[in-house]
Motif scaffolding. Structure first.
Motif, PDB file in Angstrom:
ATOM      1  N   GLN A 196      23.612  23.507   2.255  1.00 32.57           N
ATOM      2  CA  GLN A 196      24.080  24.475   1.260  1.00 32.57           C
ATOM      3  C   GLN A 196      25.584  24.325   1.019  1.00 32.57           C
ATOM      4  N   GLU A 197      25.982  24.673  -0.180  1.00 33.70           N
ATOM      5  CA  GLU A 197      27.377  24.495  -0.592  1.00 33.70           C
ATOM      6  C   GLU A 197      28.325  25.318   0.265  1.00 33.70           C
ATOM      7  N   GLU A 198      27.846  26.483   0.753  1.00 32.49           N
ATOM      8  CA  GLU A 198      28.738  27.377   1.491  1.00 32.49           C
ATOM      9  C   GLU A 198      29.117  26.828   2.873  1.00 32.49           C
ATOM     10  N   VAL A 199      28.254  25.990   3.432  1.00 30.08           N
ATOM     11  CA  VAL A 199      28.483  25.526   4.803  1.00 30.08           C
ATOM     12  C   VAL A 199      29.513  24.402   4.824  1.00 30.08           C
ATOM     13  N   LYS A 200      30.531  24.563   5.660  1.00 26.00           N
ATOM     14  CA  LYS A 200      31.564  23.528   5.803  1.00 26.00           C
ATOM     15  C   LYS A 200      31.483  22.801   7.149  1.00 26.00           C
TER      16      LYS A 200
END
Length: 559
Positions: free
Chosen positions: A102-106
């Motif tokens: 997911q885009e939110e996970v860094k």
């Protein structure tokens, strides 16, 4: 005087005792041969395979999103939960769906297991470790702390840092600016992206004449040029040197190169053997090295070069750094102790859509009907080809070279020409699907080499011609399906090597020719169904027969 004599006797006893003890040890009747695990190798995909095996073994026993690996670990069911946090501190397991980060996970602080595909498409994601049962994509700027592994293909885009190891079971591509410590795949495409069509570009090895004459050993040549070649630009030499070595453009060196200094392979040159150096090795534009590369210094590989060839697995190992330009193809294992880099290319890749790397096209059938197709096989044949199922040789060859079909696990049917006189060492070792083979009795066969058919578990029978003279060590060891072994009348066989028919568990009767003089140790060990064995009287004390004394096998002797 008596004291001196006693001291002299004690001295002589102390001097001879070790030799006496050693003699007793090596002549013990119950001494058995050392069991050597010849097939034991270090798997370059160890990290991914061991992690996946642990997950798959324990997943069904897991409770309340905990799984026991080296210890109990909490995990996230990636098929059911959407992850929105910036940092994930649990293992992620996807059993049925692709895992798309997911885009939110860094940051992923734990391992990821994907039973399908795995993709990290956002820039600057940090990943501890990830495994994909199928394909994997690493988008630009992904930071791998430990390892990534895919069973099929691994596509790596620009400026990724690849941790300790990046590996794939079938194929890998790397974009510009990537750094690495270890890489492994049967085909590594450096400076290329999937989806551009360029992944199907292949380098071909120029025709190299087969010569039964081994390379001549030469020493201390600084430059290999036309002075050492034939009219085909081939230098049939193996070089040992103390100075820097240069192979000029378009020269083909058929042996190895070893030097205490540096090696320079100029543009479009070919080295068929290995390269060993104490200092730097530079491989020029369009050059080809078919063997391994080892150095205590650095390795630099220029654009368009190829290391290894399709179907072979070789190693590029450097004590210092490895630098690779664009459009380089490597086959196998790449490792350095400091850092490896894929250089930035002048080509602009901006705007390229991320995609999985397609599987390479594979050959399932091999037909050698002209000398050109035979020459293209090269020194290593098709060894370790996992997809080849049939092979037919229509040429009047006299020899199947060493290791030609070694490890071709899917190879089921082989047709050989009647002119064959020798089947080389390890020629069909580990061809565990081989069930249909041209009757050996119809060949001009004189010799079968060491481990030639070892572990060909489905081979049902072998019939040897009258011309056969020698069976090498472990020639048919581990052929569990072998039920019938016959020799033509008047067979010229004189020697049966150590472990020759070891662990042929289903053969019931073997009647050896009268001319046999040598039968090595453990030649028939592990032949659990063997009931009748006929051997010449002169072989009664041979190791392979003497050890069967109390085995229950009916042994008869021909005069």
């Amino acid at each position: 005087m008596i004291v001196i004599i006693i001291l002299a006797i004690v001295f002589l006893l102390m001097l001879t005792a070790p030799f006496f003890i050693a003699y007793i040890y090596v002549t013990k009747k119950d001494t058995t041969p050392l069991n050597i695990r010849q097939g034991k190798v270090k798997d370059p995909r160890y990290f991914g395979k061991s992690f996946a095996a642990k997950v798959e073994e324990n997943l069904e026993k897991s409770e309340k999103e905990t799984i026991h690996l080296s210890k109990n670990e909490y995990f996230v069911d990636g098929d059911k939960r959407i992850i929105e946090a910036e940092e994930v501190n649990r293992i992620i397991i996807c059993r049925h769906e692709d895992f798309i980060a997911q885009e939110e996970v860094k940051t992923f602080n734990k391992e990821i297991y994907g039973a399908c595909n795995v993709a990290f498409l956002n820039k600057d994601v940090s990943v501890r470790a990830a495994y994909a049962k199928k394909m994997m994509v690493l988008g630009a700027g992904v930071l791998v702390e430990r390892w990534v592994d895919a069973e099929e293909t691994l596509a790596i885009y620009d400026n990724c840092v690849l941790g300790m190891s990046a590996s794939a079971g079938r194929r890998m591509s790397l974009g510009k600016g990537c750094s690495f410590r270890r890489l492994y795949a049967p085909e590594i495409l450096a400076g290329r992206y999937p989806g551009t069509g360029e992944e199907e570009v292949k380098r071909s090895v120029p025709p190299i004449s087969k010569d039964d004459t081994p390379p001549e050993i030469v020493r201390n040549i600084k430059v290999i040029d036309k002075e050492y070649t034939n009219d085909k630009n081939e230098a049939n030499i193996t070089l040992f040197a103390v100075d820097d070595v240069t192979v000029l453009e378009n020269i083909i060196v058929k042996g190895d190169i070893t030097t205490e200094q540096s090696v320079r392979i100029c543009d479009n040159a070919v080295v068929c053997g290995n390269i060993f150096a104490e200092h730097d090795i530079r491989i020029g534009t369009g050059a080809i090295v078919l063997g391994n590369i080892f150095t205590q210094g650095n390795v630099y590989i220029e654009s368009g070069a190829m290391i290894g060839r399709p179907g072979s697995i070789v190693s590029v190992i450097a004590r210092e750094e490895i630098t690779i330009e664009k459009d380089v193809i490597l086959h196998g294992f790449v490792s350095c102790e400091k850092i490896g880099r894929i250089l930035n290319s002048t080509q602009v890749w901006d705007g390229v859509q991320y995609s999985y790397l397609p599987l390479p096209q594979v050959r399932t059938s091999l037909v050698l009907e002209d000398w050109e197709s035979y020459e293209k096989l090269g020194e290593h044949g098709v060894r370790n080809d996992d997809f080849l199922t049939t092979a037919s040789i229509m040429l009047p060859l006299k020899e199947i070279s060493d290791s030609t079909f070694y490890g071709c696990k899917a190879l089921a049917t082989v047709t050989l020409p009647p002119e064959i006189e020798k089947i080389g060492n390890y020629a069909f070792t580990e061809c565990e699907s081989l069930a249909a083979l041209t009757a050996l009795s119809g060949l001009a066969l004189r010799e079968i080499g060491t481990s030639a058919f070892e572990n060909c578990r489905l081979l049902p029978e072998v019939s040897f011609p009258a011309s056969l003279e020698r069976l090498g060590n472990a020639a048919f060891a581990g052929c569990e399906g072998l039920k019938k072994v016959t020799f033509a009348q008047g067979c010229a066989l004189t020697e049966i090597g150590n472990h020759c028919f070891k662990d042929c568990k289903n053969v019931t009767e073997i009647l050896l020719p009268e001319g046999v003089m040598q039968i090595g140790m453990s030649a028939f060990a592990g032949c659990d169904s063997l009931q009748k064995l006929r051997v010449p009287r002169t072989c009664e004390t041979q190791p392979g027969i003497a050890e069967l004394k109390d085995s229950g096998i009916e042994i008869t002797f021909s005069e």
